[in-house]
Design an enzyme around this catalytic site. Structure first.
Site, PDB file in Angstrom:
ATOM      1  N   TYR A   1     -65.294  -4.493 -29.423  1.00  0.00           N
ATOM      2  CA  TYR A   1     -64.439  -5.116 -30.567  1.00  0.00           C
ATOM      3  C   TYR A   1     -64.762  -4.791 -31.839  1.00  0.00           C
ATOM      4  O   TYR A   1     -65.924  -4.109 -32.509  1.00  0.00           O
ATOM      5  CB  TYR A   1     -65.624  -6.880 -30.856  1.00  0.00           C
ATOM      6  CG  TYR A   1     -66.785  -6.764 -31.121  1.00  0.00           C
ATOM      7  CD1 TYR A   1     -68.007  -5.991 -30.256  1.00  0.00           C
ATOM      8  CD2 TYR A   1     -67.570  -7.525 -32.323  1.00  0.00           C
ATOM      9  CE1 TYR A   1     -69.257  -6.314 -29.997  1.00  0.00           C
ATOM     10  CE2 TYR A   1     -68.850  -6.664 -32.773  1.00  0.00           C
ATOM     11  CZ  TYR A   1     -69.220  -6.184 -31.820  1.00  0.00           C
ATOM     12  OH  TYR A   1     -71.586  -6.938 -31.518  1.00  0.00           O
TER      13      TYR A   1
ATOM     14  N   LYS B   1     -69.052  -0.098 -28.396  1.00  0.00           N
ATOM     15  CA  LYS B   1     -69.953  -1.800 -29.368  1.00  0.00           C
ATOM     16  C   LYS B   1     -68.800  -2.521 -28.293  1.00  0.00           C
ATOM     17  O   LYS B   1     -67.681  -3.299 -28.768  1.00  0.00           O
ATOM     18  CB  LYS B   1     -69.005  -1.552 -30.381  1.00  0.00           C
ATOM     19  CG  LYS B   1     -69.207  -3.139 -31.774  1.00  0.00           C
ATOM     20  CD  LYS B   1     -68.520  -2.647 -32.999  1.00  0.00           C
ATOM     21  CE  LYS B   1     -68.951  -3.954 -33.685  1.00  0.00           C
ATOM     22  NZ  LYS B   1     -70.507  -4.639 -33.725  1.00  0.00           N
TER      23      LYS B   1
ATOM     24  N   GLU C   1     -83.000  -0.708 -32.626  1.00  0.00           N
ATOM     25  CA  GLU C   1     -82.071  -1.400 -33.372  1.00  0.00           C
ATOM     26  C   GLU C   1     -82.095  -3.000 -33.497  1.00  0.00           C
ATOM     27  O   GLU C   1     -83.170  -2.800 -32.879  1.00  0.00           O
ATOM     28  CB  GLU C   1     -81.042  -0.354 -33.755  1.00  0.00           C
ATOM     29  CG  GLU C   1     -80.125  -0.919 -32.310  1.00  0.00           C
ATOM     30  CD  GLU C   1     -78.654  -0.487 -31.866  1.00  0.00           C
ATOM     31  OE1 GLU C   1     -78.233  -0.530 -32.804  1.00  0.00           O
ATOM     32  OE2 GLU C   1     -78.271  -0.836 -31.200  1.00  0.00           O
TER      33      GLU C   1
ATOM     34  N   LEU D   1     -76.299   1.750 -31.685  1.00  0.00           N
ATOM     35  CA  LEU D   1     -74.693   1.656 -31.832  1.00  0.00           C
ATOM     36  C   LEU D   1     -74.635   2.865 -32.954  1.00  0.00           C
ATOM     37  O   LEU D   1     -75.243   2.392 -33.716  1.00  0.00           O
ATOM     38  CB  LEU D   1     -74.379   0.377 -32.007  1.00  0.00           C
ATOM     39  CG  LEU D   1     -72.729   0.237 -32.703  1.00  0.00           C
ATOM     40  CD1 LEU D   1     -71.712   0.249 -31.270  1.00  0.00           C
ATOM     41  CD2 LEU D   1     -72.304  -1.581 -33.557  1.00  0.00           C
TER      42      LEU D   1
HETATM   43  C1  PLP Z   1     -76.612  -3.412 -32.049  1.00  0.00           C
HETATM   44  C2  PLP Z   1     -75.534  -3.342 -33.966  1.00  0.00           C
HETATM   45  N1  PLP Z   1     -75.897  -2.364 -33.897  1.00  0.00           N
HETATM   46  C3  PLP Z   1     -75.824  -2.091 -35.283  1.00  0.00           C
HETATM   47  C4  PLP Z   1     -74.957  -2.582 -36.068  1.00  0.00           C
HETATM   48  C5  PLP Z   1     -73.920  -2.245 -37.384  1.00  0.00           C
HETATM   49  O1  PLP Z   1     -73.169  -1.618 -37.124  1.00  0.00           O
HETATM   50  P1  PLP Z   1     -72.134  -2.001 -38.221  1.00  0.00           P
HETATM   51  O2  PLP Z   1     -72.890  -0.830 -39.803  1.00  0.00           O
HETATM   52  O3  PLP Z   1     -70.390  -1.017 -37.962  1.00  0.00           O
HETATM   53  O4  PLP Z   1     -71.991  -3.252 -38.988  1.00  0.00           O
HETATM   54  C6  PLP Z   1     -74.234  -3.343 -35.291  1.00  0.00           C
HETATM   55  C7  PLP Z   1     -73.035  -4.481 -35.785  1.00  0.00           C
HETATM   56  O5  PLP Z   1     -72.785  -6.007 -35.315  1.00  0.00           O
HETATM   57  C8  PLP Z   1     -74.453  -4.254 -33.917  1.00  0.00           C
HETATM   58  O6  PLP Z   1     -73.958  -5.661 -33.377  1.00  0.00           O
END
Ligand code: PLP
Length: 288
Positions: free
Chosen positions: A33, A148, A181, A205
């Site tokens: 997603y 993701k 994270e 991620l």
């Molecule tokens: C586990 C995780 N890390 C980091 C992020 C941040 O990603 P982004 O900056 O692409 O929203 C997300 C976003 O949903 C996430 O689910």
């Protein structure tokens, strides 16, 4: 506002939108997603989201539901049909619907679903000046957090633990004490003027906002290193913050009840937040 969703070729009312019970996303979390920001009716960092989606589909050998240009068209049509200017676009692609069996089905017919929901980005401005509290929890996720996927149960449990503790986010900590994270954000500390964040690896991620913040830090000439940092190090840091598409640079002022930077948002987070609002204004014309 109409609340319309896209499901496999059709824009229909969200309330009646559904996928079959044997969709592999539902039964196996065999799906990926994206969550993209819509500001002033325009998509922020859309090419980066498209690239990540394409990579994730490739990593899991899920067929792309359509070419990028067609996906862009559908996304923009859905946003326009929902008549909303500040929103989150959710895109999900599953391996499709097939008789329940763990191995891949022979037919490659992915299911594409998109929704749009209004989102108030301006609320973040007040939060940025106050900062938020986080708690630490064990990182119980699998070994490919760089993809993701909708397999988010460990994130769901971590974020609920944070919510129950009255915290904004859960920081995920590995057995070796390093912070990977947040439950849905990337994590950062500032150590003696240097920004530190976990390097890109299977444990995190690669956030779109993370990439934007690295770009902003480099442009501002602020030293930045991508290396793992420990929870102890974070507790003693001058500043800490989190980032994501929905949380553009949010200062963390408490970790497990310990005050960070005297319990006040720091100057580097403020500088980066300003840079990200400028990036948003340049791309979309939106100002909070
Ligand atoms: C586990 C995780 N890390 C980091 C992020 C941040 O990603 P982004 O900056 O692409 O929203 C997300 C976003 O949903 C996430 O689910």
């Amino acid at each position: 506002m109409p609340r319309l969703a896209y499901v496999d070729g059709q824009i229909i009312p969200l309330a009646s939108a559904s996928v079959p019970v044997e969709d592999r996303g539902l039964q196996f979390a065999d799906s990926v997603y994206e969550v993209c920001a819509v500001l002033n009716g325009r998509l922020l960092d859309w090419p980066l989201h498209l690239a990540r989606l394409g990579r994730n589909l490739g990593e899991l050998s899920i067929a792309a539901p359509m070419a990028d240009a067609a996906l862009s068209l559908v996304a923009k049509r859905l946003i326009a049909a929902n008549r909303v200017t500040e929103a989150l676009l959710y895109i999900q692609v599953s391996r499709g619907t097939a008789k329940r069996d763990h191995g891949f089905p022979s037919a490659r017919a992915p299911t594409l679903v998109m929704t749009v929901r209004p989102f108030d980005f301006a609320q973040r401005v007040a939060q940025q000046s106050k900062g938020v509290a986080v708690i630490s929890v064990a990182d119980q996720r699998w070994g490919r957090c760089d993809i993701k996927t909708t397999g988010l149960l460990a994130n769901v449990l971590a974020k609920q633990e944070a919510r129950d503790a009255g915290a904004f986010e859960a920081w995920l900590v590995r057995d070796d004490g390093t912070v990977t994270e947040g439950g849905s954000t990337n994590t950062w500390i500032v150590d003696a003027g240097t920004i530190v964040t976990h390097p890109q690896s299977p444990h995190i991620l690669p956030g779109v906002m993370r990439a934007a913040v690295i770009e902003a830090a480099v442009a501002a000439g602020i030293p930045l290193v991508e290396r793992p940092f420990s929870l102890d190090e974070a507790r003693g840091a001058n500043e800490a913050f989190i980032t994501s598409t929905t949380v553009p640079v949010l200062p963390v002022i408490r970790i497990d009840g310990h005050a960070i930077g005297g319990g006040k948002p720091g100057s580097i987070a403020a500088l980066l937040a300003k840079a990200i609002w400028n990036r948003i204004a340049t791309q979309t014309g939106y100002r909070p």
